[in-house]
Design an enzyme around this catalytic site. Sequence first.
Site, mmCIF file in Angstrom:
data_model
loop_
_atom_site.group_PDB
_atom_site.id
_atom_site.type_symbol
_atom_site.label_atom_id
_atom_site.label_comp_id
_atom_site.label_asym_id
_atom_site.label_seq_id
_atom_site.Cartn_x
_atom_site.Cartn_y
_atom_site.Cartn_z
ATOM 1 N N LYS A 171 -1.600 -11.354 -8.345
ATOM 2 C CA LYS A 171 -2.386 -10.162 -7.990
ATOM 3 C C LYS A 171 -1.660 -8.875 -8.391
ATOM 4 O O LYS A 171 -2.233 -8.007 -9.038
ATOM 5 C CB LYS A 171 -2.683 -10.114 -6.466
ATOM 6 C CG LYS A 171 -3.463 -11.316 -5.952
ATOM 7 C CD LYS A 171 -3.853 -11.150 -4.480
ATOM 8 C CE LYS A 171 -2.657 -11.087 -3.531
ATOM 9 N NZ LYS A 171 -1.877 -12.325 -3.454
ATOM 10 N N ARG A 194 -6.683 -9.370 4.488
ATOM 11 C CA ARG A 194 -5.956 -10.633 4.469
ATOM 12 C C ARG A 194 -6.584 -11.620 5.466
ATOM 13 O O ARG A 194 -6.144 -12.750 5.562
ATOM 14 C CB ARG A 194 -4.558 -10.299 4.911
ATOM 15 C CG ARG A 194 -3.331 -10.994 4.407
ATOM 16 C CD ARG A 194 -3.096 -11.149 2.973
ATOM 17 N NE ARG A 194 -1.715 -11.496 2.722
ATOM 18 C CZ ARG A 194 -0.886 -10.773 1.989
ATOM 19 N NH1 ARG A 194 -1.281 -9.667 1.425
ATOM 20 N NH2 ARG A 194 0.346 -11.187 1.802
ATOM 21 N N ARG A 208 10.401 -15.612 -9.163
ATOM 22 C CA ARG A 208 9.958 -14.211 -9.115
ATOM 23 C C ARG A 208 11.136 -13.263 -8.921
ATOM 24 O O ARG A 208 12.030 -13.509 -8.132
ATOM 25 C CB ARG A 208 8.959 -14.041 -7.969
ATOM 26 C CG ARG A 208 8.586 -12.588 -7.727
ATOM 27 C CD ARG A 208 7.185 -12.426 -7.248
ATOM 28 N NE ARG A 208 7.004 -12.790 -5.853
ATOM 29 C CZ ARG A 208 5.826 -12.700 -5.237
ATOM 30 N NH1 ARG A 208 4.752 -12.311 -5.890
ATOM 31 N NH2 ARG A 208 5.737 -13.040 -3.973
ATOM 32 N N ARG A 213 12.802 -11.032 -3.458
ATOM 33 C CA ARG A 213 12.272 -10.596 -2.165
ATOM 34 C C ARG A 213 12.753 -11.530 -1.055
ATOM 35 O O ARG A 213 12.824 -12.729 -1.236
ATOM 36 C CB ARG A 213 10.742 -10.619 -2.198
ATOM 37 C CG ARG A 213 10.141 -9.303 -2.637
ATOM 38 C CD ARG A 213 8.666 -9.408 -2.879
ATOM 39 N NE ARG A 213 7.924 -10.001 -1.767
ATOM 40 C CZ ARG A 213 6.613 -10.161 -1.763
ATOM 41 N NH1 ARG A 213 5.894 -9.783 -2.798
ATOM 42 N NH2 ARG A 213 6.015 -10.702 -0.729
ATOM 43 N N ARG A 241 3.841 -18.836 4.168
ATOM 44 C CA ARG A 241 2.906 -17.836 3.618
ATOM 45 C C ARG A 241 1.696 -18.524 2.985
ATOM 46 O O ARG A 241 0.575 -18.032 3.078
ATOM 47 C CB ARG A 241 3.624 -16.941 2.609
ATOM 48 C CG ARG A 241 4.573 -15.956 3.308
ATOM 49 C CD ARG A 241 5.562 -15.326 2.356
ATOM 50 N NE ARG A 241 4.939 -14.564 1.313
ATOM 51 C CZ ARG A 241 5.476 -14.353 0.110
ATOM 52 N NH1 ARG A 241 6.668 -14.861 -0.187
ATOM 53 N NH2 ARG A 241 4.852 -13.641 -0.779
HETATM 54 P P1 AMP Z 1 2.621 -9.414 -0.222
HETATM 55 O O1 AMP Z 1 3.525 -8.478 -0.942
HETATM 56 O O2 AMP Z 1 1.155 -9.103 -0.407
HETATM 57 O O3 AMP Z 1 2.938 -10.864 -0.493
HETATM 58 O O4 AMP Z 1 2.885 -9.169 1.353
HETATM 59 C C1 AMP Z 1 4.153 -9.415 1.914
HETATM 60 C C2 AMP Z 1 4.045 -9.534 3.415
HETATM 61 O O5 AMP Z 1 3.550 -8.301 3.959
HETATM 62 C C3 AMP Z 1 3.076 -10.591 3.929
HETATM 63 O O6 AMP Z 1 3.652 -11.878 3.983
HETATM 64 C C4 AMP Z 1 2.746 -10.047 5.313
HETATM 65 O O7 AMP Z 1 3.817 -10.257 6.229
HETATM 66 C C5 AMP Z 1 2.685 -8.554 5.051
HETATM 67 N N1 AMP Z 1 1.315 -8.123 4.678
HETATM 68 C C6 AMP Z 1 0.899 -7.625 3.480
HETATM 69 N N2 AMP Z 1 -0.402 -7.309 3.523
HETATM 70 C C7 AMP Z 1 -0.834 -7.617 4.765
HETATM 71 C C8 AMP Z 1 -2.090 -7.538 5.434
HETATM 72 N N3 AMP Z 1 -3.191 -7.088 4.825
HETATM 73 N N4 AMP Z 1 -2.139 -7.944 6.734
HETATM 74 C C9 AMP Z 1 -1.066 -8.402 7.376
HETATM 75 N N5 AMP Z 1 0.147 -8.525 6.810
HETATM 76 C C10 AMP Z 1 0.271 -8.129 5.520
#
Ligand code: AMP
Length: 210
Positions: free
Chosen positions: A14, A90, A125, A158, A169
Site C-alpha cells: 500500500k 482499519r 522491508r 520497523r 498483525r
Molecule cells: P502500518 O504502517 O499501516 O502498518 O501501521 C502500523 C501500526 O500502526 C499498526 O500495526 C497499528 O498499530 C497502527 N495503526 C495504523 N493505522 C491504524 C488504524 N487505522 N487504526 C488503528 N491502528 C492503526
Amino acid sequence: MNIVILLGAPGSGKGTVAGKLAAGDKNLVHVSSGDLLRGAVAKGTPAGVEAKGFMEAGRLVPDALIARMIKDVVAETTGDVTMLLDGFPRNLAQAKILEEMGAPVKSSVVIDVPDEIIQDRIAGRRTCPQCKAGYHVKNLPPKVEGVCDRCGAALVVRKDDNPETVKDRLAVYHRETEPLIAFYREKGMLKTVDGTTGVDNVAADFARVM
Ligand code: AMP
C-alpha cells in the site's frame, strides 16, 4: 478533494504504491495512518505516548485516537486533489466514522497478496525514518545498501516488522480489516488489483482502476 482508500494486508505494498503514484502526480496526496502515528510516537505527543504500546504489540490503536488525526488531515486537504488513504479505515467502526465525517470517498482498492508472500516481504522491508520511503532488500533495494535514495538517511527495520509481531498483525488484518472488503463491495465501491506482479505493474493497475 476526494479519497481513494487502500486496503490490503501489512506488506501488501500500500505505502509503496501510494508513494510511487503520489511522487509522479501533484494531484495525488499520500496519507498513511501508520506514518502519522509513528511521527506522533517519535515526537512524544500525548497521542504518540498512548499509541506506542499498541503499535509495538501489532495491535490496532484506539479508533478515536487515529480518527482524530485523520479528521484533521481530511479537513486540511482541499482543492483538486485525490487523497490516497493508506491504513485507515482499519475496521468497520472506523469506516463508519469516515462516513459520519462526510469524507468524500470515491473508491476502495484492495491490493491482493497471499499470506505466504507477506512474511518474506516484511522480513526484507527497510524503511526511511526521515522521508518514509520504503524498500525491500531483494525486491526493491536502494542504490546504496542501507541508504535512502531519496534523502540519504540511514534505513531502519520497523520495530513491528519482526516475525512474531507480523503474525499478530496479519491475524488482526484478517479479523478486523478484511470485513471492509465486503463493506465497500456492497456499496459498489470496491476494486481489486493483483499485488504480486511487481511495483510498476501494481502501481499502473492501481492507477487504472482507482
Ligand atoms: P502500518 O504502517 O499501516 O502498518 O501501521 C502500523 C501500526 O500502526 C499498526 O500495526 C497499528 O498499530 C497502527 N495503526 C495504523 N493505522 C491504524 C488504524 N487505522 N487504526 C488503528 N491502528 C492503526
